[in-house]
Design a protein around this motif. Structure first.
Motif, PDB file in Angstrom:
ATOM      1  N   ARG A 142       0.844  -1.188   0.000  1.00  0.00           N
ATOM      2  CA  ARG A 142       0.000   0.000   0.000  1.00  0.00           C
ATOM      3  C   ARG A 142       0.884   1.244   0.000  1.00  0.00           C
ATOM      4  O   ARG A 142       1.700   1.424   0.905  1.00  0.00           O
ATOM      5  N   LEU A 143       0.686   2.076  -0.974  1.00  0.00           N
ATOM      6  CA  LEU A 143       1.394   3.348  -1.032  1.00  0.00           C
ATOM      7  C   LEU A 143       0.518   4.431  -0.411  1.00  0.00           C
ATOM      8  O   LEU A 143      -0.703   4.379  -0.504  1.00  0.00           O
ATOM      9  N   SER A 144       1.165   5.416   0.181  1.00  0.00           N
ATOM     10  CA  SER A 144       0.459   6.541   0.781  1.00  0.00           C
ATOM     11  C   SER A 144       0.917   7.843   0.146  1.00  0.00           C
ATOM     12  O   SER A 144       2.088   7.997  -0.202  1.00  0.00           O
ATOM     13  N   CYS A 145      -0.007   8.756   0.007  1.00  0.00           N
ATOM     14  CA  CYS A 145       0.298  10.097  -0.478  1.00  0.00           C
ATOM     15  C   CYS A 145      -0.298  11.069   0.533  1.00  0.00           C
ATOM     16  O   CYS A 145      -1.517  11.221   0.605  1.00  0.00           O
ATOM     17  N   ALA A 146       0.581  11.679   1.316  1.00  0.00           N
ATOM     18  CA  ALA A 146       0.132  12.592   2.358  1.00  0.00           C
ATOM     19  C   ALA A 146       0.399  14.030   1.936  1.00  0.00           C
ATOM     20  O   ALA A 146       1.407  14.319   1.294  1.00  0.00           O
TER      21      ALA A 146
ATOM     22  N   THR B   9      -4.774  11.933   3.458  1.00  0.00           N
ATOM     23  CA  THR B   9      -3.919  10.969   2.764  1.00  0.00           C
ATOM     24  C   THR B   9      -4.732  10.203   1.728  1.00  0.00           C
ATOM     25  O   THR B   9      -5.901   9.880   1.966  1.00  0.00           O
ATOM     26  N   VAL B  10      -4.099   9.940   0.609  1.00  0.00           N
ATOM     27  CA  VAL B  10      -4.668   9.066  -0.419  1.00  0.00           C
ATOM     28  C   VAL B  10      -3.790   7.825  -0.508  1.00  0.00           C
ATOM     29  O   VAL B  10      -2.558   7.926  -0.421  1.00  0.00           O
ATOM     30  N   TYR B  11      -4.436   6.681  -0.666  1.00  0.00           N
ATOM     31  CA  TYR B  11      -3.726   5.419  -0.700  1.00  0.00           C
ATOM     32  C   TYR B  11      -3.860   4.750  -2.069  1.00  0.00           C
ATOM     33  O   TYR B  11      -4.856   4.933  -2.769  1.00  0.00           O
ATOM     34  N   LEU B  12      -2.862   3.967  -2.409  1.00  0.00           N
ATOM     35  CA  LEU B  12      -2.940   3.078  -3.561  1.00  0.00           C
ATOM     36  C   LEU B  12      -2.641   1.676  -3.063  1.00  0.00           C
ATOM     37  O   LEU B  12      -1.497   1.380  -2.694  1.00  0.00           O
ATOM     38  N   GLN B  13      -3.664   0.865  -3.014  1.00  0.00           N
ATOM     39  CA  GLN B  13      -3.489  -0.532  -2.613  1.00  0.00           C
ATOM     40  C   GLN B  13      -3.157  -1.347  -3.853  1.00  0.00           C
ATOM     41  O   GLN B  13      -3.916  -1.340  -4.819  1.00  0.00           O
ATOM     42  N   MET B  14      -2.049  -2.036  -3.810  1.00  0.00           N
ATOM     43  CA  MET B  14      -1.582  -2.824  -4.953  1.00  0.00           C
ATOM     44  C   MET B  14      -1.509  -4.284  -4.524  1.00  0.00           C
ATOM     45  O   MET B  14      -0.770  -4.619  -3.588  1.00  0.00           O
ATOM     46  N   ASN B  15      -2.279  -5.117  -5.179  1.00  0.00           N
ATOM     47  CA  ASN B  15      -2.315  -6.538  -4.858  1.00  0.00           C
ATOM     48  C   ASN B  15      -1.756  -7.365  -6.011  1.00  0.00           C
ATOM     49  O   ASN B  15      -1.669  -6.902  -7.148  1.00  0.00           O
ATOM     50  N   SER B  16      -1.408  -8.587  -5.704  1.00  0.00           N
ATOM     51  CA  SER B  16      -0.901  -9.530  -6.714  1.00  0.00           C
ATOM     52  C   SER B  16       0.157  -8.877  -7.584  1.00  0.00           C
ATOM     53  O   SER B  16       0.081  -8.919  -8.818  1.00  0.00           O
TER      54      SER B  16
END
Length: 128
Positions: free
Chosen positions: A17-21, A78-85
């Motif tokens: 999971r990436l975060s953008c604060a 904060t905005v998140y980017l959840q990256m799976n697989s």
């Protein structure tokens, strides 16, 4: 100022999971996007979320749908980017960016050259 974080070395198939604060302004007033750039390749749009007042509508590049999800936490600014697989081809420097709804939603389908506000990148490396 935008601050991206959360990158690192992950194995194929794992999640990250990436975060953008944001500091100094409220992220909910802007559309926020994620872009990435791999060595030797043009920067590409990954996903974006519209401003809160526009309803937090999301867009994710077709080839990443089902694996990548963008979300916003206004309480944490904060905005998140959840990256799976994750796959080796996901290896890239990932950037978050902010602009108006129109600019982000059109720019995320390309390389984001029109986007005005950028954070520094965070490296994601997918390798066994």
């Amino acid at each position: 100022q935008l601050q991206a974080s959360g990158g690192g070395l992950v194995q194929p198939g794992e999640s990250r999971r990436l975060s953008c604060a944001a500091s100094g302004f409220s992220l909910e007033d802007f559309s926020i996007g994620w872009f990435r750039q791999s060595p030797g390749r043009e920067r590409e749009g990954v996903s974006c979320i519209s401003s809160f007042r526009s309803g937090d509508h999301t867009f994710t590049a077709d080839h990443l749908k089902g694996r990548f999800t963008i979300s916003r936490d206004n309480t944490r600014n904060t905005v998140y980017l959840q990256m799976n697989s994750l796959k080796p081809e996901d290896t890239a420097v990932h950037y978050c960016a902010a602009d108006s709804d129109y600019t982000l939603l059109t720019s995320v389908k390309g390389s984001g050259n029109s986007v005005r506000f950028w954070g520094q990148g965070t490296q994601v490396t997918v390798s066994s």
